[in-house]
Design an enzyme around this catalytic site. Structure first.
Site, mmCIF file in Angstrom:
data_model
loop_
_atom_site.group_PDB
_atom_site.id
_atom_site.type_symbol
_atom_site.label_atom_id
_atom_site.label_comp_id
_atom_site.label_asym_id
_atom_site.label_seq_id
_atom_site.Cartn_x
_atom_site.Cartn_y
_atom_site.Cartn_z
ATOM 1 N N VAL A 42 -6.340 1.358 -0.464
ATOM 2 C CA VAL A 42 -5.455 0.754 0.539
ATOM 3 C C VAL A 42 -4.592 1.885 1.086
ATOM 4 O O VAL A 42 -3.939 2.606 0.322
ATOM 5 C CB VAL A 42 -4.567 -0.351 -0.069
ATOM 6 C CG1 VAL A 42 -3.712 -1.000 1.021
ATOM 7 C CG2 VAL A 42 -5.397 -1.387 -0.809
ATOM 8 N N HIS A 96 -3.187 11.649 2.407
ATOM 9 C CA HIS A 96 -2.728 10.444 3.094
ATOM 10 C C HIS A 96 -2.510 9.430 1.972
ATOM 11 O O HIS A 96 -3.413 9.210 1.163
ATOM 12 C CB HIS A 96 -3.807 9.950 4.062
ATOM 13 C CG HIS A 96 -3.417 8.767 4.906
ATOM 14 N ND1 HIS A 96 -3.493 8.801 6.280
ATOM 15 C CD2 HIS A 96 -2.977 7.529 4.589
ATOM 16 C CE1 HIS A 96 -3.116 7.620 6.765
ATOM 17 N NE2 HIS A 96 -2.797 6.832 5.749
ATOM 18 N N LEU A 97 -1.325 8.864 1.924
ATOM 19 C CA LEU A 97 -0.996 7.902 0.877
ATOM 20 C C LEU A 97 -2.121 6.887 0.717
ATOM 21 O O LEU A 97 -2.602 6.329 1.708
ATOM 22 C CB LEU A 97 0.306 7.178 1.254
ATOM 23 C CG LEU A 97 0.731 6.014 0.362
ATOM 24 C CD1 LEU A 97 1.029 6.477 -1.046
ATOM 25 C CD2 LEU A 97 1.938 5.317 0.963
ATOM 26 N N HIS A 98 -2.558 6.681 -0.510
ATOM 27 C CA HIS A 98 -3.574 5.660 -0.778
ATOM 28 C C HIS A 98 -3.408 5.123 -2.187
ATOM 29 O O HIS A 98 -3.053 5.846 -3.102
ATOM 30 C CB HIS A 98 -4.992 6.181 -0.541
ATOM 31 C CG HIS A 98 -5.366 7.410 -1.300
ATOM 32 N ND1 HIS A 98 -4.925 8.672 -0.951
ATOM 33 C CD2 HIS A 98 -6.158 7.584 -2.379
ATOM 34 C CE1 HIS A 98 -5.430 9.561 -1.789
ATOM 35 N NE2 HIS A 98 -6.188 8.924 -2.669
ATOM 36 N N VAL A 99 -3.634 3.830 -2.296
ATOM 37 C CA VAL A 99 -3.548 3.144 -3.578
ATOM 38 C C VAL A 99 -4.957 2.730 -3.980
ATOM 39 O O VAL A 99 -5.680 2.124 -3.196
ATOM 40 C CB VAL A 99 -2.618 1.909 -3.492
ATOM 41 C CG1 VAL A 99 -2.602 1.156 -4.816
ATOM 42 C CG2 VAL A 99 -1.202 2.334 -3.104
#
Length: 139
Positions: A42, A96-99
């Site tokens: 996400v 890039h921020l990702h969960v």
């Protein structure tokens, strides 16, 4: 950031991916190298490299999408649970921020983290670390 960022390119539709959620806040898609099949990433639609770079007003809406995706992975894959994780800079393969939302089942073979564990020398040392963190919170 634009198409030079792989996840921005996926969010813009310029890079193919198996998209499972796409709205004004976030895009979620299957990880190309999953821990288990159904492993989802996400990402915020707007580029942010790390959690600390995500604007405060965006944090709640973004994590609502993470929560929604965790439930969807469990329900959609009949998983007993999920492993939800994020790296900030270290071990972050795309800046890039990702969960990560990884479907989990008992005895699925995932053994957790192989992190070395340490102990504080005593309560005073533990308290000094807690003080440093509290001081940073106060700014």
């Amino acid at each position: 950031m634009g198409v030079e960022c792989l996840f921005c390119a996926i969010a813009a539709g310029a890079q193919p991916a198996q998209i499972v959620l796409d709205d004004e806040v976030a895009v979620a898609f299957l990880d190309a190298r999953p821990v288990f099949k159904g492993h989802v990433l996400v990402v915020p639609r707007e580029h942010a490299e790390t959690l600390t770079d995500l604007p405060v007003p965006a944090v709640g809406p973004f994590f609502q999408r993470v929560q929604t995706m965790a439930a969807a992975v469990e329900e959609g894959l009949s998983a007993a649970g999920t492993f939800v994780a994020m790296n900030n800079r270290i071990s972050q393969s795309v800046a890039h921020l990702h969960v990560h939302i990884v479907p989990r089942n008992r005895k699925d073979g995932l053994r957790g983290f192989f992190w070395p564990r340490v102990k504080y020398a005593d309560e005073a040392e533990a308290a000094s670390y807690a003080d440093k963190i509290r001081s940073a919170l106060r700014g």
